[in-house]
Write a protein that holds these residues in place. Sequence first.
Motif, PDB file in Angstrom:
ATOM      1  N   LEU A  52      30.269  25.662  12.650  1.00 49.76           N
ATOM      2  CA  LEU A  52      29.113  24.816  12.931  1.00 49.76           C
ATOM      3  C   LEU A  52      27.871  25.389  12.267  1.00 49.76           C
ATOM      4  CD1 LEU A  52      29.523  24.143  16.776  1.00 49.76           C
ATOM      5  CD2 LEU A  52      29.737  22.437  14.969  1.00 49.76           C
ATOM      6  N   THR A  53      27.050  24.497  11.726  1.00 47.82           N
ATOM      7  CA  THR A  53      25.712  24.891  11.297  1.00 47.82           C
ATOM      8  C   THR A  53      24.771  24.800  12.493  1.00 47.82           C
ATOM      9  OG1 THR A  53      25.108  22.636  10.682  1.00 47.82           O
ATOM     10  CG2 THR A  53      26.158  24.000   8.982  1.00 47.82           C
ATOM     11  N   VAL A  54      23.579  25.362  12.351  1.00 53.82           N
ATOM     12  CA  VAL A  54      22.604  25.296  13.442  1.00 53.82           C
ATOM     13  C   VAL A  54      22.256  23.848  13.741  1.00 53.82           C
ATOM     14  CG1 VAL A  54      20.270  25.931  14.145  1.00 53.82           C
ATOM     15  CG2 VAL A  54      21.665  27.568  12.877  1.00 53.82           C
ATOM     16  N   GLU A  55      22.077  23.048  12.694  1.00 53.22           N
ATOM     17  CA  GLU A  55      21.691  21.644  12.889  1.00 53.22           C
ATOM     18  C   GLU A  55      22.797  20.855  13.592  1.00 53.22           C
ATOM     19  OE1 GLU A  55      21.513  23.321  10.080  1.00 53.22           O
ATOM     20  OE2 GLU A  55      19.333  23.588   9.950  1.00 53.22           O
ATOM     21  N   THR A  56      24.032  21.068  13.163  1.00 57.39           N
ATOM     22  CA  THR A  56      25.146  20.345  13.784  1.00 57.39           C
ATOM     23  C   THR A  56      25.320  20.756  15.240  1.00 57.39           C
ATOM     24  OG1 THR A  56      26.274  20.224  11.649  1.00 57.39           O
ATOM     25  CG2 THR A  56      27.597  19.828  13.606  1.00 57.39           C
ATOM     26  N   ALA A  57      25.225  22.048  15.500  1.00 55.36           N
ATOM     27  CA  ALA A  57      25.352  22.532  16.875  1.00 55.36           C
ATOM     28  C   ALA A  57      24.245  21.960  17.755  1.00 55.36           C
ATOM     29  CB  ALA A  57      25.316  24.055  16.899  1.00 55.36           C
ATOM     30  N   ALA A  58      23.022  21.895  17.240  1.00 54.36           N
ATOM     31  CA  ALA A  58      21.909  21.346  18.015  1.00 54.36           C
ATOM     32  C   ALA A  58      22.159  19.884  18.359  1.00 54.36           C
ATOM     33  CB  ALA A  58      20.615  21.499  17.234  1.00 54.36           C
ATOM     34  N   ARG A  59      22.689  19.131  17.390  1.00 51.12           N
ATOM     35  CA  ARG A  59      22.964  17.712  17.646  1.00 51.12           C
ATOM     36  C   ARG A  59      24.061  17.536  18.689  1.00 51.12           C
ATOM     37  NH1 ARG A  59      26.775  14.721  15.427  1.00 51.12           N
ATOM     38  NH2 ARG A  59      27.111  16.243  13.756  1.00 51.12           N
ATOM     39  N   LEU A  60      25.115  18.353  18.619  1.00 52.46           N
ATOM     40  CA  LEU A  60      26.219  18.232  19.571  1.00 52.46           C
ATOM     41  C   LEU A  60      25.836  18.728  20.961  1.00 52.46           C
ATOM     42  CD1 LEU A  60      29.167  19.426  17.301  1.00 52.46           C
ATOM     43  CD2 LEU A  60      28.641  17.091  18.003  1.00 52.46           C
ATOM     44  N   LEU A  61      24.901  19.669  21.030  1.00 51.82           N
ATOM     45  CA  LEU A  61      24.469  20.200  22.320  1.00 51.82           C
ATOM     46  C   LEU A  61      23.357  19.376  22.943  1.00 51.82           C
ATOM     47  CD1 LEU A  61      24.388  24.014  21.453  1.00 51.82           C
ATOM     48  CD2 LEU A  61      26.116  22.828  22.802  1.00 51.82           C
ATOM     49  N   GLY A  62      22.640  18.629  22.111  1.00 56.17           N
ATOM     50  CA  GLY A  62      21.531  17.832  22.626  1.00 56.17           C
ATOM     51  C   GLY A  62      20.277  18.643  22.885  1.00 56.17           C
ATOM     52  N   VAL A  63      20.098  19.764  22.145  1.00 56.19           N
ATOM     53  CA  VAL A  63      18.904  20.601  22.301  1.00 56.19           C
ATOM     54  C   VAL A  63      18.271  20.792  20.931  1.00 56.19           C
ATOM     55  CG1 VAL A  63      19.843  21.791  24.314  1.00 56.19           C
ATOM     56  CG2 VAL A  63      20.262  22.737  22.056  1.00 56.19           C
ATOM     57  N   SER A  64      17.122  21.457  20.908  1.00 57.22           N
ATOM     58  CA  SER A  64      16.405  21.661  19.655  1.00 57.22           C
ATOM     59  C   SER A  64      17.113  22.702  18.783  1.00 57.22           C
ATOM     60  CB  SER A  64      14.978  22.123  19.945  1.00 57.22           C
ATOM     61  OG  SER A  64      14.981  23.411  20.535  1.00 57.22           O
ATOM     62  N   THR A  65      16.822  22.641  17.478  1.00 54.88           N
ATOM     63  CA  THR A  65      17.415  23.623  16.565  1.00 54.88           C
ATOM     64  C   THR A  65      16.906  25.024  16.877  1.00 54.88           C
ATOM     65  OG1 THR A  65      15.662  23.131  14.965  1.00 54.88           O
ATOM     66  CG2 THR A  65      17.752  21.960  14.715  1.00 54.88           C
ATOM     67  N   ARG A  66      15.674  25.125  17.350  1.00 56.40           N
ATOM     68  CA  ARG A  66      15.128  26.437  17.684  1.00 56.40           C
ATOM     69  C   ARG A  66      15.892  27.060  18.849  1.00 56.40           C
ATOM     70  NH1 ARG A  66       8.749  27.776  19.100  1.00 56.40           N
ATOM     71  NH2 ARG A  66       9.017  30.034  19.398  1.00 56.40           N
ATOM     72  N   HIS A  67      16.148  26.251  19.877  1.00 50.58           N
ATOM     73  CA  HIS A  67      16.910  26.744  21.020  1.00 50.58           C
ATOM     74  C   HIS A  67      18.336  27.110  20.598  1.00 50.58           C
ATOM     75  CE1 HIS A  67      18.030  26.097  25.552  1.00 50.58           C
ATOM     76  NE2 HIS A  67      18.250  27.329  25.127  1.00 50.58           N
ATOM     77  N   THR A  68      18.939  26.272  19.750  1.00 54.58           N
ATOM     78  CA  THR A  68      20.288  26.546  19.269  1.00 54.58           C
ATOM     79  C   THR A  68      20.344  27.836  18.471  1.00 54.58           C
ATOM     80  OG1 THR A  68      20.728  24.163  19.167  1.00 54.58           O
ATOM     81  CG2 THR A  68      22.224  25.609  17.958  1.00 54.58           C
ATOM     82  N   ALA A  69      19.344  28.051  17.602  1.00 51.61           N
ATOM     83  CA  ALA A  69      19.305  29.277  16.805  1.00 51.61           C
ATOM     84  C   ALA A  69      19.202  30.513  17.697  1.00 51.61           C
ATOM     85  CB  ALA A  69      18.132  29.225  15.826  1.00 51.61           C
ATOM     86  N   THR A  70      18.458  30.389  18.794  1.00 53.94           N
ATOM     87  CA  THR A  70      18.346  31.510  19.735  1.00 53.94           C
ATOM     88  C   THR A  70      19.692  31.823  20.369  1.00 53.94           C
ATOM     89  OG1 THR A  70      16.044  30.934  20.214  1.00 53.94           O
ATOM     90  CG2 THR A  70      17.178  32.337  21.805  1.00 53.94           C
ATOM     91  N   ILE A  71      20.406  30.776  20.783  1.00 52.93           N
ATOM     92  CA  ILE A  71      21.722  30.971  21.396  1.00 52.93           C
ATOM     93  C   ILE A  71      22.694  31.601  20.392  1.00 52.93           C
ATOM     94  CG2 ILE A  71      23.714  29.804  22.401  1.00 52.93           C
ATOM     95  CD1 ILE A  71      21.325  29.925  24.252  1.00 52.93           C
ATOM     96  N   LEU A  72      22.708  31.097  19.171  1.00 52.41           N
ATOM     97  CA  LEU A  72      23.613  31.637  18.156  1.00 52.41           C
ATOM     98  C   LEU A  72      23.279  33.090  17.824  1.00 52.41           C
ATOM     99  CD1 LEU A  72      23.876  28.569  15.742  1.00 52.41           C
ATOM    100  CD2 LEU A  72      25.650  29.434  17.264  1.00 52.41           C
ATOM    101  N   SER A  73      22.000  33.414  17.811  1.00 53.19           N
ATOM    102  CA  SER A  73      21.618  34.802  17.514  1.00 53.19           C
ATOM    103  C   SER A  73      22.095  35.745  18.613  1.00 53.19           C
ATOM    104  CB  SER A  73      20.102  34.901  17.338  1.00 53.19           C
ATOM    105  OG  SER A  73      19.428  34.665  18.567  1.00 53.19           O
ATOM    106  N   ARG A  74      22.081  35.278  19.865  1.00 50.70           N
ATOM    107  CA  ARG A  74      22.588  36.112  20.959  1.00 50.70           C
ATOM    108  C   ARG A  74      24.095  36.308  20.848  1.00 50.70           C
ATOM    109  NH1 ARG A  74      19.256  33.003  25.793  1.00 50.70           N
ATOM    110  NH2 ARG A  74      17.193  33.880  25.316  1.00 50.70           N
TER     111      ARG A  74
END
Length: 670
Positions: free
Chosen positions: A523-545
């Motif tokens: 998954l890319t950050v953008e795709t993950a954000a769309r599937l999760l229904g949250v912002s790309t910034r929030h998704t990037a934070t989760i992926l970084s953790r």
Amino acid sequence: MKYHHPEEGDDLIVPDNAVFDRKNTQNTFGVSSKEWTAWDLTRRISPREQVRVMKRDAYGRLDENSYPSVHRVGPHSPTTPWAMNLADERGFFRVLCFDFDGKIKGEVDVDLMEQAHDECDALSRVLDSLSIAHVVCQSSGTGGRHIWITLRDGAAAERMIALSGAAHANFGTLDHGMLNNPRTGAARPPLSPHRDGSSSTVLWGDLDALTDPATTLDDLDALTVALDKRKPALRAADSAPAGPVNEHHRAHRALSRAGTAHMATVGGGSNPSWTGFACLLSAANAGWTFGDVEHAAKSAPGMEHYRTKNNGRGSRHSRSKGEARARLERQWAKALQFAAVQRPLPASREPADLTELNALVTDVDVLLSRLAASPGRWGRTEKAISQRTILLSLAYLTLQTGKRVVAASTRDLALMGGLGRTTAADALTALARDGFIERVTPSDDGNAAEWRLLREFSTTPGTVRPQPLNNPRPPSELFNLRASLVTALENQLTDQRHDLFTRAGLGHLAGKVYALLRQIPALTVETAARLLGVSTRHTATILSRLRRHKLIVKHPEGWARSKRDLRDHAAVSEGVSGTLADRAERYRAEREVWAWWHAEIDRMTTAPRARTRRLHVTSRTLEFTDGRPGERSWPLYPRDSEGRGDHRMARYWAVNGMLAPGSLWWSSAA
């Protein structure tokens, strides 16, 4: 093979310096291939007048695993690897390919690849038992397996859907997409080259059987029936053993009847990897420890998979001690996760009304589609994520039991989803308020509340829904779809149910991302954000953790799971290891105190002469710990100085195991 349809075929990612050698198209390999070249064989068995071929990029490389061009079947072979359609132009299958793949997004997974080998061998034995001629090939240098069958007459798509569904229900590593796609379903034929420079090689079987087909449609129907009969139960631990059982073997600790049979299955049966995991799952359900299963793995016939490994040629050789222990640890952790999700399930039973089961399966299928189509509704807030988890848990119980109304306590649902009981209670209230579920009966006198998934959630106002009564699925298709949905729900629940993904750890959204990477391997950050229904910034934070704990790794198409499951290590570093186990123990003590108090109320409201004699909990006696069936004999409930029930002391005794059958305590222990 992989075209523009992700469900089809081989996903190998090849280094830039990989070279395709055209000489391989003229070489011969393996068993029974002396008289055939790759292209000559393709010309003889291809159902169509053309094959799909790879196309080199501007640099002359074959980096893309796709077959966009066509090549006419004639005297001259293609200059790049090719894939052969399985069905003819009319949509009738003339050739069958069962593709067992042990890769995740192009990367070989050692455990999966060995499982693929075991499952390929198991299907080959079923074919031998039915006298169906077939050829087993190693598809490429990475170790995947293909089983090839050619048909005397063409098989319609409907017949193939039934067969592929039954096969997929038996074999988890089978990529059955090509068998469901008469238009573009294709695979690289035996002996054909792979873009990494290797070729498909024959392991066993006679290639002449492919050029002179003898398999009939009746043989296919017999294969479908045989696979339907041998497919596992919804709960693997309750399945029939995969082979003959050693009646003299006895496990050193108690197991269920099915678990005892799995442990005693000679040589692991026809599928040692499946039998081995069924043994671990039965042991987890019976309360065994890792030390117990490690002891059993030394000699239990059914745990052959943890002593030896498939060498890819139909035999097995011993594992090293380190490899055996590492594999057992990985599989035991997985078994514990599945056991925690399955623990609230009642005794299994077969549904009597297939019409109602068809409606249940349809509703759950639509529910999962609805959840995927509305990620924002179910992922924007922590409350929404918890509601989604509880909804999935109820859907899982509904499918497993085959009943519209299921009994589930708040604590059980919380433990299934890795949530707290108050969070689960709030989620149930919100789901009932929004019309997704209905509480049929409240909890009373120790009985759990009963819940029902509402059928109206699957459509919007004014939409005409399909009528299961008028359009029932065939029984085999219905049970296969049910098994597929149960597997999908189990994977989602077990992947996100971990100490690391509790609120004190990385949070529930991180668990949702981790579970999502099983369904979509990269998954890319953008795709993950769309599937999760949250912002790309929030998704990037989760992926970084997740990346910080090495749970995900960089992938050419975004982010993918790491090969090793490091969630336990990450939980230790976050200081949350054991959170779910502590919560489960706390809920067990609460249930026990509640039952004890109800027994005390019954005693107080019973006529004195009818009361049974009860001893104090600290008494050194065996009288209230016997194993006789029927009413449990509780000790006297503790009282404070004023004679009222002392619930704090009762909880202390429950937490410390003083109420457990067989426990003896000195008076000073209290």
